[in-house]
Design an enzyme around this catalytic site. Structure first.
Site, PDB file in Angstrom:
ATOM      1  N   HIS A 196       0.839  -1.212   0.000  1.00 53.85           N
ATOM      2  CA  HIS A 196       0.000   0.000   0.000  1.00 53.85           C
ATOM      3  C   HIS A 196       0.868   1.255   0.000  1.00 53.85           C
ATOM      4  CE1 HIS A 196      -3.508   2.528   1.401  1.00 53.85           C
ATOM      5  NE2 HIS A 196      -2.513   3.222   1.913  1.00 53.85           N
ATOM      6  N   GLU A 197       1.826   1.303   0.913  1.00 59.73           N
ATOM      7  CA  GLU A 197       2.638   2.530   1.033  1.00 59.73           C
ATOM      8  C   GLU A 197       3.537   2.731  -0.189  1.00 59.73           C
ATOM      9  OE1 GLU A 197       0.678   3.256   4.487  1.00 59.73           O
ATOM     10  OE2 GLU A 197       1.897   4.585   3.259  1.00 59.73           O
ATOM     11  N   HIS A 199       1.653   4.500  -2.707  1.00 62.37           N
ATOM     12  CA  HIS A 199       1.638   5.967  -2.510  1.00 62.37           C
ATOM     13  C   HIS A 199       2.901   6.584  -3.074  1.00 62.37           C
ATOM     14  CE1 HIS A 199      -1.983   6.498  -0.263  1.00 62.37           C
ATOM     15  NE2 HIS A 199      -1.596   5.870   0.824  1.00 62.37           N
ATOM     16  N   HIS A 228      -5.238   7.291  -2.133  1.00 60.29           N
ATOM     17  CA  HIS A 228      -6.179   6.297  -1.593  1.00 60.29           C
ATOM     18  C   HIS A 228      -7.277   6.076  -2.617  1.00 60.29           C
ATOM     19  CE1 HIS A 228      -4.826   6.903   2.811  1.00 60.29           C
ATOM     20  NE2 HIS A 228      -4.251   5.853   2.255  1.00 60.29           N
TER      21      HIS A 228
END
Lengths: 424, 177
Positions: free
Chosen positions: A138-139, A142, A148
């Site tokens: 997930h990170e 980013h 998101h």
């Protein structure tokens, strides 16, 4: 200094209008990452931490043109993505962590990823705790520029959902990252459907096939029904095809008639027969032939090396492609067909003038999924007109090539990973 | 469990627990921090200078950023406790509805149990609503404001003229206050 850096980055960053789906954060394709020494977690061994991060980066690499290399030696300013654990006020970060619960990590667009070590992070498939792998994927999303995404199933959802067994990056997240960095493409060494016999639980023998794409020493299994490669591919050729050259092959041919079922791999001037039952090359086949053999021995009149080849079940001939020419080999007569070699554009003319690969093909692939023959060259493919096509449109010349398309538009997400990430 | 060596586990530091979201005040902080009240300039936060990082009870980062962006009044923009300001509570309700919508919750506009539970779920610290940082006018305005703010000579009206597009009305109302 920081403001100046931000200004540089903001001005330098190419922002693609992507319906709010983020921005392209890096303009280069190979990115270096490091778990910083002052940022080790106190909960997992350092090897476990690095393994999880290697896997997380590899998962993004398998679905995007980006490649990630762990770099423990270069000066820190040369590292594109820096990962570290901390608690409370940590690692010089302006955003303090809040302790166990709620916020578990955050990422900065300059490539810093921080994990709150007050959380109970666990290695993959540990069952309990917060999956470090899922948070890391997930990170990293980013840092690569994804925001998101409030969509069930997206890895970019802001909340952590306990890990469903073996989460993967789904179709829409793949398209989101490819929208920023482009789809994966590149030339292939060969492509083929491998046929094998299996027994059902009821003892019946069934025929199954799987599709494979090979590029130098790597290969992917392509899952046609899922429109993607197998999770975790590519893998090294010698890991999955025992005995063929580790740096890959030029061609694959499966001769399949009532009396013959023979799989061959070609490389340079030699070829190997493959024992599909035992999933390895023959050193000596049932006819007493020893391998590797010279192509000119097994297929008189066909000079190696070849570019590629395929077996045509309609006329029981193997078509060998070499430079601008094609050799038709009659399997029954075990001899080169009369009048060959011929130029490729003579045997496989362009259906649309000018839209033709010319020669020097990368792969000739008969697909059971599409029931068609494809000629691949570079990032493009041409489909050979089939009998059905000609019934629909009699004006199409026999064996002519329909206009080209891009491989990435028909076979999706066949992406390289960095050589250091091939074996995790 | 955390590694310990002492028989009484005294060497395991008492793990700090995150403050739960329990009422509308903390819910407002949550909505503000993750950009539901006003998109957060996440990149800006990474660049604010350390001095601006206030003590532990520092306001939610958005307010730090707005102090920097706003420039004019450098007084701290503490988290306002529940004021009876109708604009404020309208803002809170619409932010709450937006959070409920993206979280797949019933959009009630009320700080109900389902919303409270969702706000206390483990989550990523990156805001859900980020302000595009590199659109040129925002970029220039931010730079100008930052430079002026550092010089201390920015005036409220200047800030109003150069605000990031789309926050004009928000800033104006704040300045009024």
């Amino acid at each position: 200094g920081k403001l100046h850096l931000k200004t540089l980055l903001s001005k330098g960053r190419r922002k693609r209008e992507a319906e709010g789906l983020g921005h392209m954060a890096f303009s280069k394709k190979v990115l270096k990452w490091r778990l910083i020494g002052e940022g080790y977690s106190s909960q997992l061994s350092i090897d476990d931490q690095r393994y999880v991060f290697r896997l997380a980066f590899r998962m993004w690499s398998e679905v995007s043109p980006l490649e990630f290399e762990e770099d423990s030696h270069s000066p820190l300013e040369e590292i594109d993505i820096r990962l570290g654990f901390g608690t409370g006020r940590h690692l010089g970060c302006t955003q303090r962590f809040d302790g166990a619960g709620r916020e578990f990590a955050h990422a900065w667009f300059l490539g810093d990823i921080h994990f709150d070590d007050d959380e109970h992070f666990t290695a993959p498939n540990a069952g309990s705790g917060i999956s470090l792998l899922k948070v890391a994927v997930h990170e990293i999303g980013h840092v690569l520029g994804l925001p998101h995404i409030h969509r069930t199933g997206s890895i970019m959802q802001p909340n952590y959902l306990p890990q469903d067994a073996g989460f993967e990056i789904d179709w829409l997240d793949r398209k989101a990252i490819q929208h920023l960095y482009g789809a994966c493409n590149g030339r292939f060494s060969t492509a083929f459907d491998w046929i094998r016999k299996e027994r059902t639980p009821y003892g019946e023998e069934v025929i199954r096939f799987n599709t494979y794409f090979m590029r130098d020493g790597w290969y992917w299994m392509y899952e046609n029904r899922s429109n993607r490669t197998r999770y975790g591919d590519p893998v090294a050729v010698q890991a999955g095809w025992h005995g063929i050259p580790a740096d890959g092959v030029d061609a694959y041919v499966h001769v399949w008639t009532w009396s013959t079922d023979a799989v061959y791999f070609f490389k340079g001037t030699q070829y190997w027969r493959y024992d599909s039952e035992n999933d390895r090359v023959y050193t000596e086949d049932p006819k007493g032939h020893r391998y590797p053999r010279l192509i000119s021995e097994g297929f008189p009149g066909v000079p190696g090396p070849i570019d590629t080849a395929f077996y045509n079940r309609r006329d029981n001939h193997i078509y060998f492609f070499k430079g601008p020419d094609v050799y038709s080999f009659d399997v029954s007569a075990n001899a080169k067909a009369r009048g060959f070699p011929k130029r490729i554009d003579e045997v496989f003319p362009a259906a649309v003038p000018g839209d033709h690969p010319g020669g020097y093909l990368d792969a000739a692939y008969f697909s059971y999924t599409h029931n068609a023959v494809f000629l691949l060259k570079g990032t493009r493919f041409w489909r050979v007109v089939s009998g059905k096509d000609r019934i629909r449109q009699p004006s199409l010349p026999r064996n002519s090539l329909l206009p080209h398309r891009e491989v990435e538009d028909q076979w999706f997400d066949i992406c390289n990973v960095h050589a250091t990430a091939l074996k995790l | 469990e955390k590694i310990f060596h002492n028989r009484d586990h005294s060497d395991v530091e008492i793990q700090q627990q995150a403050d739960p979201i329990i009422d509308e005040g903390t819910a407002q902080q949550f909505l503000s921090k993750y950009g539901f009240i006003k998109p957060v300039n996440w990149e800006e936060i990474q660049f604010e200078n350390e001095e601006a990082v206030l003590s532990d009870d520092s306001p939610a980062p958005k307010d730090i950023v707005s102090v920097i962006q706003e420039g004019g009044s450098l007084s701290r923009m503490g988290i306002k406790d529940q004021s009876d300001d109708p604009a404020e509570s309208l803002q809170f309700t619409s932010a709450l509805e937006e959070f409920q919508r993206v979280s797949g919750l019933p959009v009630t506009g009320a700080f109900d149990d389902a919303t409270k539970a969702a706000m206390n779920e483990p989550r990523c610290g990156v805001p859900d609503k980020e302000e595009p940082a590199d659109s040129s006018d925002a970029q220039n305005a931010t730079e100008t404001e930052l430079r002026n703010a550092t010089a201390g000579n920015i005036t409220a009206s200047t800030a109003a003229n150069e605000t990031v597009n789309g926050t004009e009305d928000w800033r104006a109302s704040t300045e009024v206050h």
